[in-house]
Design a protein around this motif. Structure first.
Motif, PDB file in Angstrom:
ATOM      1  N   THR A 143       0.762  -1.198  -0.131  1.00  0.00           N
ATOM      2  CA  THR A 143      -0.118   0.048  -0.097  1.00  0.00           C
ATOM      3  C   THR A 143       0.910   1.209  -0.100  1.00  0.00           C
ATOM      4  N   LYS A 144       2.092   1.135   0.778  1.00  0.00           N
ATOM      5  CA  LYS A 144       2.853   2.388   0.850  1.00  0.00           C
ATOM      6  C   LYS A 144       3.582   2.630  -0.491  1.00  0.00           C
ATOM      7  N   ILE A 145       3.903   1.493  -1.004  1.00  0.00           N
ATOM      8  CA  ILE A 145       4.586   1.406  -2.507  1.00  0.00           C
ATOM      9  C   ILE A 145       3.609   2.135  -3.437  1.00  0.00           C
ATOM     10  N   PHE A 146       2.396   1.817  -3.373  1.00  0.00           N
ATOM     11  CA  PHE A 146       1.393   2.456  -4.249  1.00  0.00           C
ATOM     12  C   PHE A 146       1.131   3.788  -4.033  1.00  0.00           C
ATOM     13  N   LEU A 147       1.236   4.010  -2.840  1.00  0.00           N
ATOM     14  CA  LEU A 147       0.705   5.478  -2.493  1.00  0.00           C
ATOM     15  C   LEU A 147       2.148   6.232  -2.949  1.00  0.00           C
ATOM     16  N   THR A 148       3.263   6.027  -2.614  1.00  0.00           N
ATOM     17  CA  THR A 148       4.539   6.596  -2.974  1.00  0.00           C
ATOM     18  C   THR A 148       4.438   6.837  -4.364  1.00  0.00           C
ATOM     19  N   PHE A 149       4.180   5.736  -5.304  1.00  0.00           N
ATOM     20  CA  PHE A 149       4.280   5.957  -6.806  1.00  0.00           C
ATOM     21  C   PHE A 149       3.600   7.004  -7.215  1.00  0.00           C
ATOM     22  N   MET A 150       2.173   7.176  -6.518  1.00  0.00           N
ATOM     23  CA  MET A 150       1.245   8.249  -7.000  1.00  0.00           C
ATOM     24  C   MET A 150       1.702   9.423  -6.593  1.00  0.00           C
ATOM     25  N   PHE A 151       2.302   9.577  -5.397  1.00  0.00           N
ATOM     26  CA  PHE A 151       2.870  10.748  -4.875  1.00  0.00           C
ATOM     27  C   PHE A 151       3.981  11.449  -5.976  1.00  0.00           C
ATOM     28  N   LEU A 152       4.771  10.502  -6.363  1.00  0.00           N
ATOM     29  CA  LEU A 152       5.908  10.687  -7.198  1.00  0.00           C
ATOM     30  C   LEU A 152       5.395  11.200  -8.473  1.00  0.00           C
ATOM     31  N   CYS A 153       4.441  10.467  -8.906  1.00  0.00           N
ATOM     32  CA  CYS A 153       3.823  11.137 -10.356  1.00  0.00           C
ATOM     33  C   CYS A 153       3.135  12.355 -10.201  1.00  0.00           C
ATOM     34  N   LEU A 154       2.503  12.767  -9.107  1.00  0.00           N
ATOM     35  CA  LEU A 154       1.664  13.955  -9.151  1.00  0.00           C
ATOM     36  C   LEU A 154       2.761  15.036  -8.609  1.00  0.00           C
ATOM     37  N   VAL A 155       3.823  14.726  -7.966  1.00  0.00           N
ATOM     38  CA  VAL A 155       4.960  15.756  -7.628  1.00  0.00           C
ATOM     39  C   VAL A 155       5.509  16.195  -8.991  1.00  0.00           C
ATOM     40  N   PHE A 156       5.992  15.392  -9.888  1.00  0.00           N
ATOM     41  CA  PHE A 156       6.720  15.694 -11.157  1.00  0.00           C
ATOM     42  C   PHE A 156       5.661  15.538 -12.343  1.00  0.00           C
ATOM     43  N   ARG A 157       4.553  15.841 -12.103  1.00  0.00           N
ATOM     44  CA  ARG A 157       3.819  15.934 -13.307  1.00  0.00           C
ATOM     45  C   ARG A 157       3.657  17.405 -13.781  1.00  0.00           C
ATOM     46  N   ARG A 158       3.734  17.384 -15.169  1.00  0.00           N
ATOM     47  CA  ARG A 158       3.959  18.845 -15.898  1.00  0.00           C
ATOM     48  C   ARG A 158       2.900  19.786 -15.469  1.00  0.00           C
ATOM     49  N   PRO A 159       2.882  20.867 -15.180  1.00  0.00           N
ATOM     50  CA  PRO A 159       1.698  21.946 -15.071  1.00  0.00           C
ATOM     51  C   PRO A 159       0.962  22.082 -16.161  1.00  0.00           C
ATOM     52  N   HIS A 160      -0.230  22.469 -16.154  1.00  0.00           N
ATOM     53  CA  HIS A 160      -1.048  22.761 -17.219  1.00  0.00           C
ATOM     54  C   HIS A 160      -0.963  24.129 -17.537  1.00  0.00           C
ATOM     55  N   GLY A 161      -0.758  24.757 -18.738  1.00  0.00           N
ATOM     56  CA  GLY A 161      -0.840  26.092 -19.266  1.00  0.00           C
ATOM     57  C   GLY A 161       0.351  27.018 -18.511  1.00  0.00           C
ATOM     58  N   PRO A 162       0.646  28.135 -19.271  1.00  0.00           N
ATOM     59  CA  PRO A 162       1.894  28.889 -18.655  1.00  0.00           C
ATOM     60  C   PRO A 162       1.811  29.311 -17.404  1.00  0.00           C
ATOM     61  N   SER A 163       0.751  29.472 -16.746  1.00  0.00           N
ATOM     62  CA  SER A 163       0.726  29.802 -15.395  1.00  0.00           C
ATOM     63  C   SER A 163       0.637  28.970 -14.332  1.00  0.00           C
ATOM     64  N   GLY A 164       0.635  27.600 -14.873  1.00  0.00           N
ATOM     65  CA  GLY A 164       0.413  26.532 -13.989  1.00  0.00           C
ATOM     66  C   GLY A 164       1.623  26.186 -13.135  1.00  0.00           C
ATOM     67  N   ARG A 165       1.499  25.735 -12.048  1.00  0.00           N
ATOM     68  CA  ARG A 165       2.689  25.416 -11.304  1.00  0.00           C
ATOM     69  C   ARG A 165       2.902  23.826 -10.822  1.00  0.00           C
TER      70      ARG A 165
END
Length: 216
Positions: free
Chosen positions: A27-49
């Motif tokens: 469960t922790k590995i699964f949540l960590t995978f989701m966490f990393l995907c969201l952390v490094f996800r490219r922001p949408h639009g020029p003003s996204g962060r």
């Protein structure tokens, strides 16, 4: 990502606590995978962060302060090994879930989709608990898919469903009520109907769980 998180919800909804504890590392590995995907996800639009900024806003810092305060339980514990394991289990899961939910539910569309999944799962669990109460049988514990020391004590008197214990079932359904009430405010009939059904079944199962704290 919302489908992955809904799969996580299905895991904690339909599998009793002993199974979750046994496979807790996955469960922790699964949540960590989701966490990393969201952390490094490219922001949408020029003003996204980037989502990583959520770790350092006032809410993220408040969480880190809260987790630091929880570490006070590690000062002179009776059983240091157990205290450390409990603290890490709570703090790691809380940190990951806090970040994942803040990232996903920034979009109302995502929140509505997840709320629908919550309502479907909670309604199914409530129905299963009501059937268990009516038939005085629960195949999960009778077939020893999970050893339940509460089974003989509560079977036919208080529903346990997939949640191992009547009080835990009541607490789970109580948390799900918030999502049902959220959907009650939606305009589309399917969402409103799902919210109403889950709330009605949830309230009935909560009352029949006879958990004074949950009812209060």
């Amino acid at each position: 990502m919302i489908y992955l998180f809904s799969a996580f919800l299905a895991w904690i909804s339909f599998f009793p606590e002993p199974a979750q504890e046994h496979y807790g590392i996955y469960t922790k590995i699964f949540l960590t995978f989701m966490f990393l995907c969201l952390v490094f996800r490219r922001p949408h639009g020029p003003s996204g962060r980037r989502n990583a900024g959520l770790l350092f806003d006032r809410y993220g810092i408040s969480l880190l302060v809260f987790l630091a305060l929880l570490s006070g339980s590690l000062i002179s514990p009776v059983n240091r090994g157990l205290a450390v394991r409990t603290y890490l289990d709570i703090s790691v899961n809380l940190f990951l879930l806090f970040f994942i939910t803040r990232s996903l539910f920034a979009s109302k569309k995502n929140l509505r989709a997840f709320a629908l999944a919550v309502c479907i799962f909670s309604a199914a669990i409530a129905v299963f608990g009501l059937l268990e109460l009516w038939t005085a049988r629960n195949f999960i514990y009778e077939c020893r898919m999970a050893d339940n020391l509460y089974y003989r004590r509560y079977i036919g008197m208080r529903p346990m469903s997939t949640q191992f214990n009547p009080s835990v079932l009541g607490s789970f359904l109580l948390g799900c009520l918030a999502f049902g009430m959220f959907l009650l405010g939606e305009r589309q009939g399917v969402y409103k109907a799902a919210g109403a059904l889950s709330c009605a079944l949830g309230v009935i199962a909560i009352i029949l769980s006879h958990s004074r704290g949950v009812v209060l």
